[in-house]
Design an enzyme around this catalytic site. Structure first.
Site, PDB file in Angstrom:
ATOM      1  N   ALA A 155      16.986 -46.842 -42.412  1.00 30.47           N
ATOM      2  CA  ALA A 155      16.401 -45.565 -41.984  1.00 30.47           C
ATOM      3  C   ALA A 155      15.733 -44.869 -43.161  1.00 30.47           C
ATOM      4  CB  ALA A 155      17.476 -44.677 -41.382  1.00 30.47           C
ATOM      5  N   TYR A 198       6.920 -42.814 -52.376  1.00 29.50           N
ATOM      6  CA  TYR A 198       7.713 -43.749 -51.572  1.00 29.50           C
ATOM      7  C   TYR A 198       8.479 -44.705 -52.483  1.00 29.50           C
ATOM      8  CZ  TYR A 198       8.694 -47.918 -48.794  1.00 29.50           C
ATOM      9  OH  TYR A 198       9.309 -48.998 -48.217  1.00 29.50           O
TER      10      TYR A 198
END
Length: 323
Positions: free
Chosen positions: A74, A141
């Site tokens: 997730a 990221y």
């Protein structure tokens, strides 16, 4: 084993859950369905809807599932979005991940397999990229994933929480039942196949002036089933470890589009765009370490085979999961 698959309604998590169930493991899926799909849930798995922002929800899921291990998929995972909204990436990928780790420590769940990324490396000094390569991410990221790997190392040292972090290169392809359907699709293969399906007029090529043979970015594509098999092997790792996951081959953006034309037999138009911020020119993996230590071997080495599996799934489900 009893395993809690966090993010198990997403692309990679759903196929990992499927393979784990095929091998007889008892699976519970924890997902907020923000990016995942209810239709991507294997009916054999127990589904617990919840969000990693909510520590109480995680505690309840762990109490309900009683897992021996957790697989953590997730996360927010769009490079370009992370350049526009870094806060989202640091909150989702670090703060929410800490909620999961703290809940695991409290519940005495002592094993985690973490979905990491080759984006932690940034532009490499040498190819292929092995686990000793310097980590210099060039987008939030990659930075968020690297930060979480460092947190895992300290939780291992302080709490005895065993981890395996798998640094994916470019996951692609599909199983017979589950495939790639992102609400915001940035990945090259599904976007190219949407042109073949007549759902898009063209596929965009971001950057044609890279220092590569045809001017477009080169990536290492790994079949999603091979990726899932690596997660299952990681459950048996004798100690905490970091592994790179790819096939060791590189395909440019133009190579991928040409392979999609060949596999589908369709005309696929392209439009050239400027580079996207945060995209390294070449990323190719060395997976020797996981091969030598865990016995992993990719079964799908060819780009055509990866695209064929994706094309079969997209033809079967032209509108994806439809939710």
């Amino acid at each position: 084993m009893k395993i809690l698959v966090v993010g198990g309604a997403g692309y990679i998590g759903s196929i990992c859950a499927e393979l784990l169930l095929d091998q007889g493991h008892e699976i519970a899926v924890f997902d907020n369905l923000c990016e995942g799909h209810r239709s991507a849930l294997d009916p054999r798995a127990r589904f617990i809807e919840g969000d990693l922002q909510d520590r109480q929800a995680i505690d309840s899921a762990l109490a309900l599932a009683q897992p021996e291990a957790v697989m953590h998929f997730a996360a927010s995972a769009l490079v370009s979005e992370s350049m526009r909204d870094p806060s989202k990436y640091f909150r989702n990928n670090i703060s929410n991940g800490l909620n999961l780790l703290d809940a695991m420590v409290a519940a005495r769940v002592q094993q985690i397999v973490f979905s990491s990324t080759c984006a932690i490396f940034g532009p490499p000094e040498r190819l292929p990229i092995d686990e000793t390569a310097p980590t210099r991410p060039i987008n939030p990221y990659g930075e968020s994933k690297l930060a979480f790997e460092k947190i895992l190392r300290w939780y291992n040292e302080i709490y005895g929480l065993k981890f395996v972090s798998l640094r994916y290169f470019n996951a692609a392809g599909a199983s017979a039942n589950f495939g790639e359907d992102h609400r915001v699709e940035t990945h090259l293969i599904p976007n190219t196949l949407k042109v073949a399906l007549g759902q898009k007029p063209h596929v965009e090529i971001f950057g044609t002036d890279y220092e590569t043979p045809d001017g477009t970015c080169i990536r290492d594509y790994i079949h999603i089933v091979d990726l899932a098999r690596a997660h299952i092997l990681a459950l048996g790792a004798p100690r905490s470890e970091l592994y790179n996951l790819g096939t060791g081959g590189g395909a440019s953006v133009r190579d991928v589009i040409a392979a999609c034309r060949k596999v589908t037999g369709k005309k696929i138009d392209t439009v050239e765009r400027p580079r996207r911020p945060g995209d390294p020119p070449r990323l190719i993996a060395s997976s020797d370490k996981i091969k030598n230590e865990l016995g992993w071997q990719p079964q799908f080495q060819s780009l055509d085979a990866i695209i064929e599996s994706a094309w079969k799934w997209h033809q079967k489900f032209p509108n994806g999961y439809g939710d």
